[in-house]
Design a protein around this motif. Sequence first.
Motif, PDB file in Angstrom:
ATOM      1  N   ASP A 219     -58.881 109.921   8.871  1.00 26.39           N
ATOM      2  CA  ASP A 219     -57.924 110.601   7.989  1.00 26.39           C
ATOM      3  C   ASP A 219     -56.675 109.725   7.878  1.00 26.39           C
ATOM      4  O   ASP A 219     -55.941 109.559   8.854  1.00 26.39           O
ATOM      5  CB  ASP A 219     -57.559 111.965   8.566  1.00 26.39           C
ATOM      6  CG  ASP A 219     -56.695 112.792   7.620  1.00 26.39           C
ATOM      7  OD1 ASP A 219     -55.906 112.194   6.866  1.00 26.39           O
ATOM      8  OD2 ASP A 219     -56.782 114.033   7.657  1.00 26.39           O
ATOM      9  N   SER A 220     -56.454 109.152   6.712  1.00 32.60           N
ATOM     10  CA  SER A 220     -55.323 108.231   6.536  1.00 32.60           C
ATOM     11  C   SER A 220     -53.974 108.923   6.663  1.00 32.60           C
ATOM     12  O   SER A 220     -52.971 108.286   6.987  1.00 32.60           O
ATOM     13  CB  SER A 220     -55.422 107.542   5.174  1.00 32.60           C
ATOM     14  OG  SER A 220     -55.425 108.504   4.127  1.00 32.60           O
ATOM     15  N   LYS A 221     -53.948 110.236   6.422  1.00 34.71           N
ATOM     16  CA  LYS A 221     -52.680 110.963   6.525  1.00 34.71           C
ATOM     17  C   LYS A 221     -52.279 111.167   7.983  1.00 34.71           C
ATOM     18  O   LYS A 221     -51.124 110.938   8.362  1.00 34.71           O
ATOM     19  CB  LYS A 221     -52.789 112.316   5.813  1.00 34.71           C
ATOM     20  CG  LYS A 221     -52.935 112.214   4.303  1.00 34.71           C
ATOM     21  CD  LYS A 221     -52.986 113.600   3.659  1.00 34.71           C
ATOM     22  CE  LYS A 221     -53.107 113.493   2.154  1.00 34.71           C
ATOM     23  NZ  LYS A 221     -53.185 114.847   1.509  1.00 34.71           N
ATOM     24  N   THR A 222     -53.222 111.608   8.802  1.00 35.27           N
ATOM     25  CA  THR A 222     -52.910 111.857  10.216  1.00 35.27           C
ATOM     26  C   THR A 222     -53.162 110.625  11.087  1.00 35.27           C
ATOM     27  O   THR A 222     -52.805 110.592  12.255  1.00 35.27           O
ATOM     28  CB  THR A 222     -53.772 113.013  10.761  1.00 35.27           C
ATOM     29  OG1 THR A 222     -55.159 112.643  10.682  1.00 35.27           O
ATOM     30  CG2 THR A 222     -53.538 114.285   9.950  1.00 35.27           C
ATOM     31  N   LYS A 223     -53.809 109.622  10.446  1.00 36.60           N
ATOM     32  CA  LYS A 223     -54.169 108.380  11.160  1.00 36.60           C
ATOM     33  C   LYS A 223     -55.048 108.672  12.380  1.00 36.60           C
ATOM     34  O   LYS A 223     -54.891 108.062  13.442  1.00 36.60           O
ATOM     35  CB  LYS A 223     -52.917 107.600  11.564  1.00 36.60           C
ATOM     36  CG  LYS A 223     -52.047 107.185  10.388  1.00 36.60           C
ATOM     37  CD  LYS A 223     -50.933 106.253  10.821  1.00 36.60           C
ATOM     38  CE  LYS A 223     -49.973 105.914   9.697  1.00 36.60           C
ATOM     39  NZ  LYS A 223     -50.608 105.523   8.447  1.00 36.60           N
ATOM     40  N   THR A 224     -55.973 109.592  12.223  1.00 32.20           N
ATOM     41  CA  THR A 224     -56.914 109.939  13.300  1.00 32.20           C
ATOM     42  C   THR A 224     -58.287 110.212  12.701  1.00 32.20           C
ATOM     43  O   THR A 224     -58.431 110.414  11.488  1.00 32.20           O
ATOM     44  CB  THR A 224     -56.481 111.208  14.055  1.00 32.20           C
ATOM     45  OG1 THR A 224     -56.535 112.341  13.165  1.00 32.20           O
ATOM     46  CG2 THR A 224     -55.094 111.075  14.646  1.00 32.20           C
ATOM     47  N   ASN A 225     -59.272 110.220  13.562  1.00 21.04           N
ATOM     48  CA  ASN A 225     -60.577 110.788  13.220  1.00 21.04           C
ATOM     49  C   ASN A 225     -60.527 112.201  13.788  1.00 21.04           C
ATOM     50  O   ASN A 225     -60.530 112.380  15.015  1.00 21.04           O
ATOM     51  CB  ASN A 225     -61.705 109.984  13.855  1.00 21.04           C
ATOM     52  CG  ASN A 225     -61.794 108.577  13.288  1.00 21.04           C
ATOM     53  OD1 ASN A 225     -61.000 107.709  13.652  1.00 21.04           O
ATOM     54  ND2 ASN A 225     -62.732 108.354  12.398  1.00 21.04           N
TER      55      ASN A 225
END
Length: 468
Positions: free
Chosen positions: A410-416
């Motif tokens: 997820d590019s917004k949260t910078k996490t999987n």
Amino acid sequence: MKKIILSLVALVVLSCVSTYGQDKDTTKSGIILDGLLKMTDTVARQKKIEQLFKTGNEVDGEALVRFYNVKENRAMSDSAFRSTARRFPLGDYGFQSASMEVMAENDPAKQREKYLAMRKRFAHAANNRMGSGFVELSIAMKRIADKDLKGAFIYIDSIRTPSLLASAARGVYALDPAKAEEMLREIKSSSNNSGTGERNNGIDATYAHILISNGKIEEAAPLIKKVYAESTGMRRSDEIIGDYTTILRAENDYTGIITALEAAILEGKGTPDMRAQLAVAYQKMGKDTNSSFKTLNEALSRRIRQEVAPSMINNPTPFFTVRDINGKTVSLSDFKGKIVVLDFWATWCVPCKASFPAMQQVVNRYKNDGKVAFLFIHTWEHSAKEPLKDASQYLKSKNYTFDLYMDYYDSKTKTNPAVSAFKIEGIPTKYVIDRNGRIRFLIEGFNGGDEASAEEVSAMIELAKGDS
């Protein structure tokens, strides 16, 4: 004659994890890392990180690399690594960076030039590791893979560590079996005289293996019997067991073969080849093969179930969603009333893939049980373009019949999101969830042994069934 497999020098990693684990890390970089992770003021933490980037020492740089590994930020981890290697060119990261550059070079002449420059550069460094032989061994193996034995010995002749020379001899065997045997004889002689007794068992094992491969059974017999007797647990490898039973078979000692192979299987080291050899030994000794295997398998299952039972937990499962191969979003509620096995993995993760033959055995065992579901969740993708294609193609190429799900970045949260929901720090990580949606078992990493691993997961599933 056994085939000796030529491979590049590699570290055997049991889990693709960050270097920050469950146990308290008291190293200098570990203490710094712990401090960064505990900072709740993100602004203050960012200022601290910027300070470490600009003025920190090499230990600070290592802490930054580890911090970004924990945060799953590979780009920043790589940046911290490069920055530290650049600022401390003769330090650990400088050495690693230079080593990778040398080993990545495919042109032999250019590689030699880079290697000599590296030797000169690190000759007087405080932490000079050029003499260890790892770089030389890696290059030598590359030359051997290109069938350039003369070129390989340019580097082999610079190796001084007996155990690494023994590894080189394994590679040499592929091109010159007699030379490999000569090397091992010299290594064994020099190591015996140098007081490196703790290394001798491994050297003896390699020497015995080469002798057996060259058909010199009688000469190998006392060596491999000594190695087998003195090695236990993980140190008693499949190769050692195989060489030992080869000697026993030459001596018509089928009782010894039965004892050795049953012990290996009960320790969770069983392989199809071991079982085939054991079947022959049972027949030679007049034993009923089916009943003998039935007794052995029941003993293995009992042992693993007894070992697994105390590790049962009863924790809530965090909410998570993943997507199936058609793009549909699914969650745990879609599998209500079922035992659910989650397996977090990635195509770049070597131990994840190493665990898959065992997991295929488990999937096969429960393929007709509609109350057990398996979700193989691909996460932490390195390919930003087509992770679904990468994962699907890999599973197809290995004929794995796994139900694939994707935990996209997820590019917004910078996490999987899914792997983050479980606060997973390394893969492979597996969960066995009961019918009530509670986590009953957690498996981190992969310790090898397909039979034992398959039995372990199966035992967990059965225990989860009976307790929910």
